[in-house]
Structure formats: C-alpha cells, structure tokens
Design a protein around this motif. Structure first.
Motif, PDB file in Angstrom:
ATOM      1  N   ILE A  60       1.129   0.166   1.178  1.00  0.00           N
ATOM      2  CA  ILE A  60       0.473  -0.708   0.202  1.00  0.00           C
ATOM      3  C   ILE A  60       0.091  -2.036   0.839  1.00  0.00           C
ATOM      4  O   ILE A  60      -1.037  -2.521   0.674  1.00  0.00           O
ATOM      5  CB  ILE A  60       1.383  -0.919  -1.033  1.00  0.00           C
ATOM      6  CG1 ILE A  60       1.549   0.395  -1.793  1.00  0.00           C
ATOM      7  CG2 ILE A  60       0.828  -2.014  -1.941  1.00  0.00           C
ATOM      8  CD1 ILE A  60       2.691   0.393  -2.801  1.00  0.00           C
ATOM      9  N   LYS A  61       1.005  -2.638   1.589  1.00  0.00           N
ATOM     10  CA  LYS A  61       0.737  -3.923   2.231  1.00  0.00           C
ATOM     11  C   LYS A  61      -0.391  -3.796   3.259  1.00  0.00           C
ATOM     12  O   LYS A  61      -1.270  -4.658   3.349  1.00  0.00           O
ATOM     13  CB  LYS A  61       1.998  -4.461   2.899  1.00  0.00           C
ATOM     14  CG  LYS A  61       1.821  -5.829   3.496  1.00  0.00           C
ATOM     15  CD  LYS A  61       3.114  -6.365   4.084  1.00  0.00           C
ATOM     16  CE  LYS A  61       2.876  -7.742   4.675  1.00  0.00           C
ATOM     17  NZ  LYS A  61       4.089  -8.310   5.248  1.00  0.00           N
ATOM     18  N   SER A  62      -0.385  -2.713   4.033  1.00  0.00           N
ATOM     19  CA  SER A  62      -1.438  -2.506   5.043  1.00  0.00           C
ATOM     20  C   SER A  62      -2.800  -2.357   4.400  1.00  0.00           C
ATOM     21  O   SER A  62      -3.796  -2.888   4.897  1.00  0.00           O
ATOM     22  CB  SER A  62      -1.122  -1.277   5.897  1.00  0.00           C
ATOM     23  OG  SER A  62       0.038  -1.494   6.663  1.00  0.00           O
ATOM     24  N   ILE A  63      -2.859  -1.652   3.298  1.00  0.00           N
ATOM     25  CA  ILE A  63      -4.124  -1.482   2.577  1.00  0.00           C
ATOM     26  C   ILE A  63      -4.553  -2.807   1.956  1.00  0.00           C
ATOM     27  O   ILE A  63      -5.715  -3.197   2.032  1.00  0.00           O
ATOM     28  CB  ILE A  63      -4.011  -0.343   1.541  1.00  0.00           C
ATOM     29  CG1 ILE A  63      -3.969   0.999   2.283  1.00  0.00           C
ATOM     30  CG2 ILE A  63      -5.151  -0.386   0.530  1.00  0.00           C
ATOM     31  CD1 ILE A  63      -3.737   2.211   1.412  1.00  0.00           C
ATOM     32  N   GLN A  64      -3.613  -3.518   1.372  1.00  0.00           N
ATOM     33  CA  GLN A  64      -3.923  -4.809   0.744  1.00  0.00           C
ATOM     34  C   GLN A  64      -4.468  -5.808   1.762  1.00  0.00           C
ATOM     35  O   GLN A  64      -5.407  -6.541   1.474  1.00  0.00           O
ATOM     36  CB  GLN A  64      -2.666  -5.370   0.097  1.00  0.00           C
ATOM     37  CG  GLN A  64      -2.857  -6.738  -0.526  1.00  0.00           C
ATOM     38  CD  GLN A  64      -1.574  -7.243  -1.172  1.00  0.00           C
ATOM     39  OE1 GLN A  64      -0.684  -6.471  -1.505  1.00  0.00           O
ATOM     40  NE2 GLN A  64      -1.502  -8.543  -1.350  1.00  0.00           N
ATOM     41  N   ASN A  65      -3.917  -5.840   2.956  1.00  0.00           N
ATOM     42  CA  ASN A  65      -4.303  -6.819   3.973  1.00  0.00           C
ATOM     43  C   ASN A  65      -5.565  -6.449   4.747  1.00  0.00           C
ATOM     44  O   ASN A  65      -6.043  -7.235   5.550  1.00  0.00           O
ATOM     45  CB  ASN A  65      -3.154  -7.046   4.950  1.00  0.00           C
ATOM     46  CG  ASN A  65      -1.985  -7.749   4.304  1.00  0.00           C
ATOM     47  OD1 ASN A  65      -2.132  -8.456   3.313  1.00  0.00           O
ATOM     48  ND2 ASN A  65      -0.802  -7.548   4.848  1.00  0.00           N
ATOM     49  N   ALA A  66      -6.093  -5.271   4.513  1.00  0.00           N
ATOM     50  CA  ALA A  66      -7.257  -4.799   5.262  1.00  0.00           C
ATOM     51  C   ALA A  66      -8.566  -5.285   4.655  1.00  0.00           C
ATOM     52  O   ALA A  66      -8.675  -5.473   3.445  1.00  0.00           O
ATOM     53  CB  ALA A  66      -7.262  -3.274   5.295  1.00  0.00           C
ATOM     54  N   ASP A  67      -9.547  -5.468   5.536  1.00  0.00           N
ATOM     55  CA  ASP A  67     -10.921  -5.728   5.095  1.00  0.00           C
ATOM     56  C   ASP A  67     -11.658  -4.421   4.837  1.00  0.00           C
ATOM     57  O   ASP A  67     -12.572  -4.360   4.026  1.00  0.00           O
ATOM     58  CB  ASP A  67     -11.679  -6.535   6.155  1.00  0.00           C
ATOM     59  CG  ASP A  67     -11.050  -7.896   6.379  1.00  0.00           C
ATOM     60  OD1 ASP A  67     -10.838  -8.622   5.392  1.00  0.00           O
ATOM     61  OD2 ASP A  67     -10.752  -8.223   7.543  1.00  0.00           O
ATOM     62  N   GLY A  68     -11.273  -3.376   5.566  1.00  0.00           N
ATOM     63  CA  GLY A  68     -11.879  -2.064   5.432  1.00  0.00           C
ATOM     64  C   GLY A  68     -10.827  -0.990   5.632  1.00  0.00           C
ATOM     65  O   GLY A  68      -9.775  -1.236   6.241  1.00  0.00           O
ATOM     66  N   LEU A  69     -11.119   0.194   5.116  1.00  0.00           N
ATOM     67  CA  LEU A  69     -10.162   1.303   5.152  1.00  0.00           C
ATOM     68  C   LEU A  69     -10.826   2.565   5.682  1.00  0.00           C
ATOM     69  O   LEU A  69     -11.986   2.836   5.361  1.00  0.00           O
ATOM     70  CB  LEU A  69      -9.627   1.576   3.749  1.00  0.00           C
ATOM     71  CG  LEU A  69      -9.038   0.375   3.009  1.00  0.00           C
ATOM     72  CD1 LEU A  69      -8.866   0.691   1.529  1.00  0.00           C
ATOM     73  CD2 LEU A  69      -7.710  -0.021   3.639  1.00  0.00           C
TER      74      LEU A  69
END
Length: 183
Positions: A62-71
């Motif tokens: 969740i944190k990695s997705i939240q902190n990303a500009d793109g996925l």
C-alpha cells in the motif's frame, strides 16, 4: 519520478516477473526511482474487509503504491484473467492510492497473448480511478524466452517494451506534474 512495479505471480521464475524485471532494468538505466514488489517473495494473506489490521507485506504494498507517481502491474494469464495473487493484492489498495496515476498493464500467457488478463486488469485500474496507459505489453509462446540477463530474446518484444515504456513514462510525467488549480 517514482514507479512501483508489482509482479503479480506467486510462481518462482514466472515469465511475467522476468519481463517486469527487464522493465525495471530499463527504468533504472533512465535514472527513474523504482520500487519492485514480487508477490512470490512478498506473499499477502487473503484480503478480507473484516480485518483492517493488515499484514506488514500488505502495508508495504500500500505504501509503495501510495508513494508512486506511476504503477506497472504484471500478471500471468490464468483462465482468461489476472492471477489470484495480483487480484488479492489490488483488493488491499483503496481508490485514493491509485486515483489519477498512470498505470501500465503487462501480461504473459501460455498461449498467443494475454489480452483477456490485460482487459480485466485495466477494468480493475479504472475502478481504482487510475489512468490506464493506452499501450500495454503482452507476451505469449514464442516471445516469452529470455537471455541470462533477463533481456527478451525476441527483437520485436524488446522494441515493443521500449516503445511502450517511453509512452508510459511520458504519460506519468504529464499526470504527475499537473498544475494545481485554485478556486
């Protein structure tokens, strides 16, 4: 720019994961910050809305997705859809973590191409209010072999990956630098 990659197979040495690692190497060569989550190495308990005290692996996702500009999400195609591991992972993610972010879908299939899994994945992304990249990457038999360094052996696949990544990077830049409109 920060990109989070989620390898959606729980199988060791899955071709969808190998392809995603190749994508990661290209992003790193372009000096783009990458967070790589491999669901085979970072398994998640089965999501249930009855328990909001999430496992540490789910909190990391969740944190990695939240902190990303793109996925970038990769999945094998199982029975015409995404893997259960990836679907379970995405069930942990709320709309506010994905909304407005560029998302690239990547698949690997035992048959010609993983088109059904990609369309299902893009539907999930739309429901999370992510912005689907207009391009996607799918490999099937004949194109899912890799050199020792993880580079696809098929020239067409290498070119396709590079072309799609360039499009995704441009979309991510455009979406992550939206001007703030005040009222």
């Amino acid at each position: 720019m920060r990109i989070t990659l989620v390898a959606g197979s729980n199988r060791q040495n899955a071709t969808s994961t190998i392809l995603l690692k190749h994508i990661e190497s290209i992003l790193l060569e372009k000096h783009i910050s990458v967070s790589f989550i491999d669901l085979a190495e970072t398994p998640l308990p089965l999501f249930t809305p009855d328990n909001w005290e999430f496992h540490e692996n789910a909190l990391h996702l969740i944190k990695s997705i939240q902190n990303a500009d793109g996925l970038i999400f990769s999945t094998p195609e199982y029975h015409g859809s995404v893997s259960g591991a990836l679907k379970n992972a995405l069930d942990y993610v709320s709309i506010d973590k994905v909304a407005g972010k560029a998302v690239l879908s990547v698949s690997s299939a035992g048959g010609p191409l993983g088109i059904s899994s990609l369309t299902h994945l893009q539907t999930i992304v739309r429901n999370l209010h992510g912005i689907n990249c207009p391009e996607w990457i799918s490999i099937g038999y004949g194109t899912n072999t890799f050199n020792e360094d993880g580079t696809p052996t098929d020239e067409g696949t290498r070119v396709r990956v590079q072309t799609v990544l360039n499009s995704f990077i441009e979309l991510t830049k455009n979406l992550s630098h939206k001007p703030v409109v005040s009222s």
